[in-house]
Write a protein that holds these residues in place. Structure first.
Motif, PDB file in Angstrom:
ATOM      1  N   PRO A 152       5.382   4.406 -14.178  1.00  0.00           N
ATOM      2  CA  PRO A 152       5.105   3.189 -13.407  1.00  0.00           C
ATOM      3  C   PRO A 152       3.705   2.668 -13.683  1.00  0.00           C
ATOM      4  N   GLU A 153       3.516   1.373 -13.510  1.00  0.00           N
ATOM      5  CA  GLU A 153       2.187   0.792 -13.628  1.00  0.00           C
ATOM      6  C   GLU A 153       1.302   1.304 -12.491  1.00  0.00           C
ATOM      7  N   PRO A 154       0.114   1.780 -12.798  1.00  0.00           N
ATOM      8  CA  PRO A 154      -0.776   2.230 -11.728  1.00  0.00           C
ATOM      9  C   PRO A 154      -1.271   1.063 -10.892  1.00  0.00           C
ATOM     10  N   ALA A 155      -1.520   1.309  -9.617  1.00  0.00           N
ATOM     11  CA  ALA A 155      -2.008   0.264  -8.715  1.00  0.00           C
ATOM     12  C   ALA A 155      -3.394  -0.194  -9.137  1.00  0.00           C
ATOM     13  N   ARG A 156      -3.644  -1.489  -9.025  1.00  0.00           N
ATOM     14  CA  ARG A 156      -4.952  -2.056  -9.349  1.00  0.00           C
ATOM     15  C   ARG A 156      -5.520  -2.882  -8.204  1.00  0.00           C
ATOM     16  N   THR A 157      -4.851  -2.883  -7.073  1.00  0.00           N
ATOM     17  CA  THR A 157      -5.347  -3.577  -5.886  1.00  0.00           C
ATOM     18  C   THR A 157      -5.207  -2.652  -4.684  1.00  0.00           C
ATOM     19  N   MET A 158      -5.971  -2.929  -3.654  1.00  0.00           N
ATOM     20  CA  MET A 158      -5.860  -2.184  -2.411  1.00  0.00           C
ATOM     21  C   MET A 158      -6.364  -3.050  -1.263  1.00  0.00           C
ATOM     22  N   THR A 159      -5.575  -3.163  -0.219  1.00  0.00           N
ATOM     23  CA  THR A 159      -5.989  -3.913   0.954  1.00  0.00           C
ATOM     24  C   THR A 159      -6.815  -3.013   1.874  1.00  0.00           C
ATOM     25  N   PHE A 160      -7.495  -3.655   2.812  1.00  0.00           N
ATOM     26  CA  PHE A 160      -8.236  -2.896   3.811  1.00  0.00           C
ATOM     27  C   PHE A 160      -7.308  -1.992   4.601  1.00  0.00           C
ATOM     28  N   GLU A 161      -6.132  -2.519   4.973  1.00  0.00           N
ATOM     29  CA  GLU A 161      -5.205  -1.724   5.770  1.00  0.00           C
ATOM     30  C   GLU A 161      -4.707  -0.505   4.995  1.00  0.00           C
ATOM     31  N   GLU A 162      -4.490  -0.666   3.678  1.00  0.00           N
ATOM     32  CA  GLU A 162      -4.081   0.475   2.870  1.00  0.00           C
ATOM     33  C   GLU A 162      -5.179   1.533   2.842  1.00  0.00           C
ATOM     34  N   CYS A 163      -6.410   1.095   2.690  1.00  0.00           N
ATOM     35  CA  CYS A 163      -7.534   2.022   2.693  1.00  0.00           C
ATOM     36  C   CYS A 163      -7.633   2.746   4.035  1.00  0.00           C
ATOM     37  N   LYS A 164      -7.541   1.985   5.111  1.00  0.00           N
ATOM     38  CA  LYS A 164      -7.641   2.564   6.454  1.00  0.00           C
ATOM     39  C   LYS A 164      -6.561   3.607   6.689  1.00  0.00           C
ATOM     40  N   LYS A 165      -5.341   3.268   6.320  1.00  0.00           N
ATOM     41  CA  LYS A 165      -4.233   4.205   6.498  1.00  0.00           C
ATOM     42  C   LYS A 165      -4.380   5.419   5.596  1.00  0.00           C
ATOM     43  N   GLY A 166      -4.821   5.190   4.347  1.00  0.00           N
ATOM     44  CA  GLY A 166      -4.958   6.285   3.403  1.00  0.00           C
ATOM     45  C   GLY A 166      -6.021   7.282   3.804  1.00  0.00           C
ATOM     46  N   LEU A 167      -7.125   6.795   4.394  1.00  0.00           N
ATOM     47  CA  LEU A 167      -8.184   7.700   4.845  1.00  0.00           C
ATOM     48  C   LEU A 167      -7.813   8.411   6.135  1.00  0.00           C
ATOM     49  N   GLY A 168      -7.047   7.733   6.984  1.00  0.00           N
ATOM     50  CA  GLY A 168      -6.664   8.345   8.252  1.00  0.00           C
ATOM     51  C   GLY A 168      -7.881   8.703   9.079  1.00  0.00           C
TER      52      GLY A 168
ATOM     53  N   SER B 140      -9.379  11.904   8.843  1.00  0.00           N
ATOM     54  CA  SER B 140     -10.069  13.098   8.342  1.00  0.00           C
ATOM     55  C   SER B 140     -10.425  13.045   6.862  1.00  0.00           C
ATOM     56  N   LYS B 141      -9.886  12.072   6.102  1.00  0.00           N
ATOM     57  CA  LYS B 141     -10.125  12.032   4.667  1.00  0.00           C
ATOM     58  C   LYS B 141     -11.415  11.274   4.348  1.00  0.00           C
ATOM     59  N   ALA B 142     -12.154  11.768   3.374  1.00  0.00           N
ATOM     60  CA  ALA B 142     -13.334  11.057   2.896  1.00  0.00           C
ATOM     61  C   ALA B 142     -12.989  10.105   1.757  1.00  0.00           C
ATOM     62  N   PHE B 143     -11.868  10.374   1.057  1.00  0.00           N
ATOM     63  CA  PHE B 143     -11.478   9.573  -0.104  1.00  0.00           C
ATOM     64  C   PHE B 143      -9.972   9.299  -0.069  1.00  0.00           C
ATOM     65  N   TYR B 144      -9.599   8.142  -0.573  1.00  0.00           N
ATOM     66  CA  TYR B 144      -8.191   7.810  -0.788  1.00  0.00           C
ATOM     67  C   TYR B 144      -8.072   7.291  -2.212  1.00  0.00           C
ATOM     68  N   VAL B 145      -7.274   7.970  -3.037  1.00  0.00           N
ATOM     69  CA  VAL B 145      -7.106   7.608  -4.440  1.00  0.00           C
ATOM     70  C   VAL B 145      -5.688   7.073  -4.614  1.00  0.00           C
ATOM     71  N   LYS B 146      -5.557   5.762  -4.624  1.00  0.00           N
ATOM     72  CA  LYS B 146      -4.256   5.129  -4.836  1.00  0.00           C
ATOM     73  C   LYS B 146      -3.864   5.226  -6.305  1.00  0.00           C
ATOM     74  N   SER B 147      -4.849   5.085  -7.182  1.00  0.00           N
ATOM     75  CA  SER B 147      -4.699   5.287  -8.612  1.00  0.00           C
ATOM     76  C   SER B 147      -6.113   5.395  -9.165  1.00  0.00           C
ATOM     77  N   ARG B 148      -6.255   5.602 -10.464  1.00  0.00           N
ATOM     78  CA  ARG B 148      -7.613   5.637 -11.004  1.00  0.00           C
ATOM     79  C   ARG B 148      -8.171   4.236 -11.241  1.00  0.00           C
ATOM     80  N   PHE B 149      -7.453   3.220 -10.721  1.00  0.00           N
ATOM     81  CA  PHE B 149      -7.949   1.847 -10.755  1.00  0.00           C
ATOM     82  C   PHE B 149      -8.062   1.256  -9.354  1.00  0.00           C
ATOM     83  N   ALA B 150      -7.782   2.044  -8.333  1.00  0.00           N
ATOM     84  CA  ALA B 150      -7.845   1.569  -6.948  1.00  0.00           C
ATOM     85  C   ALA B 150      -8.141   2.759  -6.041  1.00  0.00           C
ATOM     86  N   VAL B 151      -9.382   2.838  -5.554  1.00  0.00           N
ATOM     87  CA  VAL B 151      -9.806   3.965  -4.730  1.00  0.00           C
ATOM     88  C   VAL B 151     -10.595   3.443  -3.537  1.00  0.00           C
ATOM     89  N   CYS B 152     -10.748   4.271  -2.518  1.00  0.00           N
ATOM     90  CA  CYS B 152     -11.617   3.890  -1.407  1.00  0.00           C
ATOM     91  C   CYS B 152     -12.139   5.131  -0.708  1.00  0.00           C
TER      92      CYS B 152
END
Length: 478
Positions: free
Chosen positions: A115-131, A133-145
């Motif tokens: 699949p094509e790796p993600a290259r965008t990330m919304t604020f809500e995706e970042c917020k949900k991904g960090l939850g 307790s997480k310090a980092f959220y790696v959606k792909s190596r082109f979209a992190v927070c």
């Protein structure tokens, strides 16, 4: 001046540590100080009532303990940055595995693709991904927070009289075949309770690059990062961005394909600092380096945009230097099912795989022990040849069953950890791989997925001389 030290380090350089505390000079007036903590973003904060009762300070210490003192980089960081600061002991947040699809032609060597790796990330995706307790959220190596929460306790004469806080999240994204990284800063959840001086507190935001490999690299900055704003101004502004671009020609010459990869690695460090408003004092460190991201730039000739389409300043691309995951499916009907089943067997019951080796433990299962791509045709052929020897040894010269099967190997022939690893590395264990005849179609589907995974995720030749510059892991879904 009398000084009251808060729990933890006086100068905060990592998540969960106490920033600073200070007490005003004893000149007959009220003693005013600010105790400030950096906590996991999203963590439940003690109320002012809790602080005033004494229970809140213990709660703050517990929250600080939930983070990892000393941590600066995500657990999945690879390349030179991985040795710059301690890595998290916890895996970063990650999206659910995405299985490959029939994006290519319906038949032929590229019928199956990753699949094509993600290259965008919304604020809500970042917020949900960090939850919480997480310090980092790696959606792909082109979209992190990543993110952190600042909490300030305002104290008069040793009694908490107010509380303020705000959260910071930073989303880094990279467009396809681009050398420009966009860092979007989000300041949210501004809260004040009781009596505070927060409204007028100046807050300064910077994006530091404390280290580059090689040293001395120069970067072009852009965006609308505002510098210093008060608590009230940032609450209204909420979001802003900074762009960072590194021109080609500044990197080290990697060994992959005659040393033309022009590799440049760096650490990007969002930093928040602030000064006390009038009437309050703050001493020692005046801010914190919240977290670090690990960008990378390259012009690998075996990856897309290696020439820039006639525009030399645009050749190559940027990525974040994190270990990506290749997902293969062992589900019924998956084109690569037999290969996925073979790899799963090598992961779970390596003693049942061929060739036999009592202490067999194949790599590629965790970010701490990844696989490394090789672009050397000679080494790939050597790996494949050694695997075929084992297929013939255990299944006979007709292991192909009349051409309907092929010898599948794991680790893959296109990795440094392939079947011939011990020929090149005296410390590598002989037979620390698995070879097995599987259906030809399944083997070729798996190979097609792997090739597209390399290309889409810009996987570099993973070992640049003695340096570990890139890697990836494998996950089997079923």
């Amino acid at each position: 001046m009398r000084e009251l030290l808060c729990t933890g380090a006086v100068a905060m350089t990592v998540l969960g540590s106490c920033l600073t505390t200070a007490q005003a000079a004893d000149n007959g007036s009220d003693d005013l100080r600010v105790e400030s903590y950096v906590l996991p973003v999203g963590a439940a904060k003690p109320s002012l009532e809790d602080l005033q009762s004494g229970r809140g300070m213990e709660r703050l210490r517990q929250l600080a303990g939930q983070s990892e003192p000393g941590v600066g980089l995500a657990a999945e960081t690879v390349g030179p940055a991985a040795s710059y600061a301690p890595l998290s002991r916890r895996a970063s947040g990650a999206p659910a595995p995405v299985e490959q699809t029939l994006e290519g032609p319906s038949v032929g060597p590229m019928a199956n693709t990753a699949p094509e790796p993600a290259r965008t990330m919304t604020f809500e995706e970042c917020k949900k991904g960090l939850g919480s307790s997480k310090a980092f959220y790696v959606k792909s190596r082109f979209a992190v927070c990543n993110g952190a929460s600042f909490l300030q306790t305002w104290v008069r004469n040793n009694r908490p009289v107010g509380e303020s806080m705000f959260n910071v999240r930073v989303v880094g994204t990279i467009a396809k075949n681009s050398r420009t990284i966009n860092f979007q800063y989000y300041f949210t959840d501004f809260v004040t309770t009781g009596t505070t001086g927060a409204a007028a507190m100046p807050i300064t935001t910077k994006g530091n690059i404390p280290q580059s490999w090689p040293a001395g690299a120069r970067y072009t900055r852009g965006g609308n990062k505002p510098g210093t704003q008060t608590f009230t101004q940032l609450k209204a502004l909420r979001t802003f961005s900074e762009t960072v671009n590194a021109k080609p020609g500044q990197g080290q010459k990697g060994t992959g394909l005659k040393g033309k990869t022009d590799l440049l690695f760096a650490v990007y460090e969002p930093a928040i600092s602030y000064t006390p408003p009038a009437g309050w004092t703050l001493s020692g460190s005046r801010g914190g380096k919240l977290f670090m991201l690990a960008p990378r730039w390259e012009t690998a000739p075996y990856l897309a945009n290696s020439t820039g389409g006639g525009k030399p300043d645009k050749k190559g691309a940027a990525t974040f230097s994190y270990v990506p995951t290749l997902t293969l499916s062992a589900k019924a009907g998956a084109d690569e099912r037999a290969e996925a089943q073979h790899i799963r067997q090598a992961f779970l019951v390596p003693e049942d795989t061929k060739p036999y080796m009592s202490a067999k433990k194949v790599p590629g299962q965790t970010a701490k022990d990844p696989l490394h791509r090789t672009v050397s045709a000679a080494r790939i052929d050597k790996n494949r040849g050694e695997a075929v020897k084992q297929c013939k040894r255990y299944w006979g010269a007709n292991y192909t069953a009349g051409g309907t099967k092929e010898c599948d190997e794991y680790p893959f022939a296109s990795t440094y950890e392939g079947a011939a690893e011990n020929y090149y590395d005296a410390e590598a264990k002989k037979f620390n791989f698995s070879a097995k005849p599987i259906a030809k179609d399944d083997n070729q589907a798996g190979g097609s997925i792997l090739k597209s995974f390399y290309a889409k995720n810009r996987i570099l030749d993973g070992l640049d001389g003695v340096d570990d510059v890139d890697g990836f892991i494998v996950k089997i879904v079923s």
